[in-house]
Design an enzyme around this catalytic site. Structure first.
Site, mmCIF file in Angstrom:
data_model
loop_
_atom_site.group_PDB
_atom_site.id
_atom_site.type_symbol
_atom_site.label_atom_id
_atom_site.label_comp_id
_atom_site.label_asym_id
_atom_site.label_seq_id
_atom_site.Cartn_x
_atom_site.Cartn_y
_atom_site.Cartn_z
ATOM 1 N N ASP A 167 0.778 -1.249 0.000
ATOM 2 C CA ASP A 167 0.000 0.000 0.000
ATOM 3 C C ASP A 167 0.811 1.301 0.000
ATOM 4 O O ASP A 167 1.764 1.425 0.762
ATOM 5 C CB ASP A 167 -0.850 0.100 1.272
ATOM 6 C CG ASP A 167 -1.582 -1.160 1.611
ATOM 7 O OD1 ASP A 167 -1.545 -2.099 0.818
ATOM 8 O OD2 ASP A 167 -2.188 -1.203 2.696
ATOM 9 N N SER A 194 -0.347 0.197 7.565
ATOM 10 C CA SER A 194 -0.698 1.397 6.792
ATOM 11 C C SER A 194 -1.215 2.554 7.627
ATOM 12 O O SER A 194 -1.705 2.376 8.748
ATOM 13 C CB SER A 194 -1.733 1.030 5.732
ATOM 14 O OG SER A 194 -1.099 0.287 4.722
ATOM 15 N N GLU A 230 -10.519 -2.503 3.960
ATOM 16 C CA GLU A 230 -9.220 -1.932 4.295
ATOM 17 C C GLU A 230 -9.093 -0.531 3.703
ATOM 18 O O GLU A 230 -9.830 -0.161 2.782
ATOM 19 C CB GLU A 230 -8.094 -2.828 3.745
ATOM 20 C CG GLU A 230 -8.154 -4.245 4.325
ATOM 21 C CD GLU A 230 -6.993 -5.146 3.911
ATOM 22 O OE1 GLU A 230 -6.444 -5.827 4.777
ATOM 23 O OE2 GLU A 230 -6.649 -5.175 2.725
HETATM 24 C C1 FRU Z 1 -3.900 -3.547 2.704
HETATM 25 C C2 FRU Z 1 -3.282 -3.999 4.027
HETATM 26 C C3 FRU Z 1 -3.674 -3.043 5.135
HETATM 27 C C4 FRU Z 1 -2.579 -3.246 6.138
HETATM 28 C C5 FRU Z 1 -1.378 -3.471 5.254
HETATM 29 C C6 FRU Z 1 -0.393 -4.478 5.773
HETATM 30 O O1 FRU Z 1 -3.260 -4.052 1.594
HETATM 31 O O2 FRU Z 1 -3.669 -5.315 4.311
HETATM 32 O O3 FRU Z 1 -4.964 -3.269 5.658
HETATM 33 O O4 FRU Z 1 -2.427 -2.145 6.970
HETATM 34 O O5 FRU Z 1 -1.873 -3.942 4.006
HETATM 35 O O6 FRU Z 1 0.753 -4.530 4.971
#
Ligand code: FRU
Length: 542
Positions: A65, A122, A250
């Site tokens: 992300d 994230s 997410e």
């Molecule tokens: C989305 C996610 C978020 C999390 C991060 C972990 O792709 O799963 O929800 O914070 O990636 O790397």
């Protein structure tokens, strides 16, 4: 990230770390004293034929992300989910890159590193212009990051627990200090799925807003704060009946946009990234348009429970656009999104080394009334359009093709290019274009309109390597009625991707591809009838 996969990733991570260690030892044994240039060369071997030119990739290792997208003092900052220790998901940290134009990036040192007891998931960054947090000084405002702490054994929290923490920078984003009393926001009882805080300044109310998710409960939680440290719950956003119980919610984002550019019609847009259950399978970015009264987000239109993904609105109809969110503090208040160009269905299997993960092209969002409903329109940012130099552009006169495939002139060949054209499918059953085609015509990514189903398709079934994962979906199809029988397309082709902006950004399809570097041809085709191709302009960008 799929909840069920965490334990598997942990296993995979330790296996990969072990393998990496073993290889490093044997490499050191073979080359007694590697020169710096030999070391640099070793880092370059891998798959340079898939290293994006127009899209950000880290020099090496895993990225997912985009995090903490912020514009500050003339620089765009892109932080991102990054593994400093390997080319696989794990040891989540915040990587960092900066750019003056969102197109040319400079990788920076890792901003926040995973520790023994905590990984950095994230989050987002705001400019605390009035030093509301007290963490900077009135004449030197801090940048403040809110991110998710993913706690591990020994942290004092149950392993796997997620909570929101704060870090700040008083040197314009170069270095980051974690707040001494983290976390600043937990759920009671603590949750293993409480993550992805996106913070923004709510000007109408004069306070900070945070949207965050309880991913497996399918709920966006909205909070407010006066100082970015103490947060008060405002409301929950959820959908009736939850049509996708297996999916995770997410990376939410809530922001205002004017409808049709009319200052009397301000709407609020909620972007919600869901995994799986996307329109193209796996992970994808949906959105809702509605109102926000300072406390509650109310969407104007919500499909009935049990609905199909096709009943929802998506930012992109391809397989590779996830974790999309807007840049904070963008000049002119523009809503510019960046998304991760991959899909949790197969991201770990993508055959690029020594890195995995790229960001999609930054896009400018606008809200327009289409068929009576507000829709997001995505177009490549102006800074991209500026790269399209006339002296690098080949124009082709209008021509028709009847039940045939026709290759374009040699001067249009390329592997990193912008292709603009208008297709008038007339009597053809299907009419389209093939990009990154091979000499013998066996390889190519096909983008075509089907006049019977009135759909636009991107078909990557013969686009190069596809066999690295069974979940690497082959075709992505979207409904698209034509205006005056014409389909204007802008296609951004890179070494490893195709992004199709159809009908001036009304529909977008983003897909990764893995062709050979010699697959550089463009053809157009019409099946079972005649089609016309006009306004063709091919700009080489390499
Ligand atoms: C989305 C996610 C978020 C999390 C991060 C972990 O792709 O799963 O929800 O914070 O990636 O790397």
């Amino acid at each position: 990230m799929h909840e069920l996969l965490y334990p598997f990733f942990l296993f995979q991570r330790s296996l990969a770390a072990w393998l990496f260690g073993a290889l490093a030892v044997s490499a050191a044994a073979c080359a007694a004293s590697p020169t710096p240039s030999a070391t640099a060369q070793a880092a370059d071997v891998g798959t340079p034929q898939w290293r994006s030119v127009l899209h950000y990739t880290p020099q090496r290792n895993w990225m997912n992300d985009p995090n903490g997208l912020v514009y500050y003092k003339g620089l765009y900052h892109l932080f991102y989910q990054y593994n400093p220790n390997g080319n696989f998901w794990g040891d989540m940290s915040w990587g960092h890159a900066t750019s003056r134009d969102l197109m040319h990036w400079h990788e920076q040192p890792v901003a926040m590193r995973a520790e023994e007891t905590e990984e950095i998931f994230s989050g987002s960054i705001v400019v605390d212009a009035h030093n509301t947090s007290g963490l900077g000084a009135a004449n030197s405002p801090p940048l403040v990051a809110l991110y998710t702490s993913m706690y591990k054994a020994g942290s004092g929290h149950e392993a796997g627990t997620q909570a929101q923490s704060l870090a700040y920078s008083t040197d314009d984003g170069k270095t980051w200090r974690q707040y001494s009393r983290n976390p600043v926001l937990t759920l009671d009882p603590e949750s293993k799925n409480f993550r992805d805080p996106k913070v923004s300044w709510y000007a109408q109310g004069g306070y900070w807003l945070m949207t965050t998710v309880v991913a497996d409960a399918h709920v966006v939680k909205i909070y407010r704060s006066n100082n970015l440290i103490d947060w008060t719950f405002l409301s929950d956003f959820s959908l009736p009946g939850v049509p996708h119980r297996e999916a995770l919610w997410e990376m939410p984002d809530l922001f205002p946009l004017l409808l049709d550019g009319d200052s009397r019609q301000q709407k609020w847009v909620m972007i919600l990234n869901v995994n799986p259950w996307s329109i193209a399978g796996g992970s994808g970015a949906m959105y809702f348009v509605g109102n926000f009264d300072g406390k509650t987000f109310t969407p104007e239109h919500v499909p009935t429970a049990g609905a199909d993904p096709a009943d929802y609105q998506w930012l992109d109809h391809g397989a590779d656009y996830y974790a999309a969110g807007t840049i904070t503090n963008a000049p002119g208040g523009d809503a510019i999104t960046l998304g991760w160009m991959s899909n949790w269905d197969y991201a770990q299997q993508v055959p690029t080394t020594p890195w995995k993960g790229a960001m999609a092209l930054p896009r400018l969002l606008a809200l327009k009334t289409v068929g009576g409903v507000p829709r997001l329109i995505s177009t490549p940012i102006e800074q991209y359009a500026r790269l399209l130099r006339e002296d690098k552009t080949t124009r082709v006169n209008t021509f028709s093709v009847s039940s045939a495939t026709q290759q374009l002139a040699v001067s249009t060949r390329g592997i990193v290019q912008n292709i603009a054209l208008t297709i008038s499918p007339h009597s053809a059953r299907r009419a389209g274009i093939i990009v990154r085609g091979s000499e013998n015509g066996e390889v190519g990514t096909r983008i075509f309109y089907d006049t019977t189903s009135r759909t636009l398709t991107l078909d990557r079934s013969k686009s190069g390597e596809t066999g690295f994962s069974n979940a690497f979906s082959k075709q992505h199809i979207v409904n698209l009625p034509l205006e005056n029988g014409k389909l204007p397309l802008t296609i951004v082709v890179d070494r490893n991707s195709v992004e199709v902006f159809a009908d001036h950004g009304r529909r977008v399809i983003t897909d990764l591809i893995f062709p050979a570097s010699t697959d550089n041809r463009i053809s157009v085709f019409a099946d079972d009838g005649e089609a016309t191709f006009s306004d063709i302009a091919v700009t080489n960008l390499l």
